[in-house]
Design an enzyme around this catalytic site. Structure first.
Site, PDB file in Angstrom:
ATOM      1  N   ARG A 219       0.829  -1.212   0.000  1.00 38.90           N
ATOM      2  CA  ARG A 219       0.000   0.000   0.000  1.00 38.90           C
ATOM      3  C   ARG A 219       0.854   1.249   0.000  1.00 38.90           C
ATOM      4  NH1 ARG A 219      -3.141  -1.953   5.200  1.00 38.90           N
ATOM      5  NH2 ARG A 219      -0.941  -2.370   5.575  1.00 38.90           N
TER       6      ARG A 219
ATOM      7  N   SER B 175      -7.619  -3.713   7.294  1.00 37.18           N
ATOM      8  CA  SER B 175      -8.683  -4.378   8.060  1.00 37.18           C
ATOM      9  C   SER B 175      -8.832  -3.729   9.438  1.00 37.18           C
ATOM     10  CB  SER B 175      -8.369  -5.870   8.222  1.00 37.18           C
ATOM     11  OG  SER B 175      -8.316  -6.493   6.969  1.00 37.18           O
TER      12      SER B 175
END
Ligand code: PNS
Length: 165
Positions: free
Chosen positions: A94, A131
């Site tokens: 990311r 998450s």
């Protein structure tokens, strides 16, 4: 060229699967004959969702990819890869800080079992999605619908429906 199907693993905790995970899984499925989403069973960490719930959600949201399967594993990822004839692990990156930890794991896995790791930059719209962040935002009633599949958003609402102290 070998007749063996070209297999890759997308490993993770997936507690729960996000649109960022799904993006990487979908792109991996376009590159390999078979992609195995490998869900880590970590007995020492209690998740929001059980392993079976995570697998159910993953199976539902990857159903449109016929070459993607979802499996759980315990222990070392390289042992799972070896047992399933998977020579390559795909990891989404990311942000630059993901790289340091991922590089260590990639090098360890290479040394342990010659399992290769390929890094796939996430699409920029997912670069801040994790998450953990999703669970925190959902817990306090924030809107996570742009960042997770609808089925996951519904499960989060159901699981976190009780007001938190
Ligand atoms: O989604 P996560 O929690 O970032 O995924 C991490 C995961 C499951 C890919 C990693 O912790 C892992 O591979 N665990 C299995 C145990 C293992 O092989 N450890 C040595 C890694 S070099």
């Amino acid at each position: 060229m070998s007749d063996q199907p070209r297999r890759a693993a997308c490993p993770g905790s997936f507690d729960p699967v996000t649109n960022g995970h799904l993006d990487v899984i979908g792109r991996a499925s376009a590159l390999y004959d078979e992609v195995v989403v490998a869900v880590l069973v970590n007995e020492s960490k209690v998740g929001l969702f059980t392993i079976d719930e995570r697998i159910e959600m993953l199976a539902e949201v990857t159903a449109s990819y016929p070459n993607v399967t979802v499996r759980k594993f315990r222990g070392l990822l390289v042992d799972f890869c070896r047992a399933n004839d998977i020579p390559v692990v795909i990891k989404g990156l990311r942000v630059a800080s993901d790289f340091d930890y991922e590089l260590q794991m990639a090098q360890m896995n290479l040394g342990l079992a010659r399992v290769e790791t390929l890094f796939m930059p996430t699409n920029p719209q997912f670069s801040f999605v994790s998450s953990s962040l999703i669970k925190d935002v959902a817990k306090w009633g924030g809107d996570v619908t742009p960042h997770v599949p609808d089925a996951v958003a519904a499960r989060l609402r159901e699981r976190l429906a009780k007001p938190q102290d």
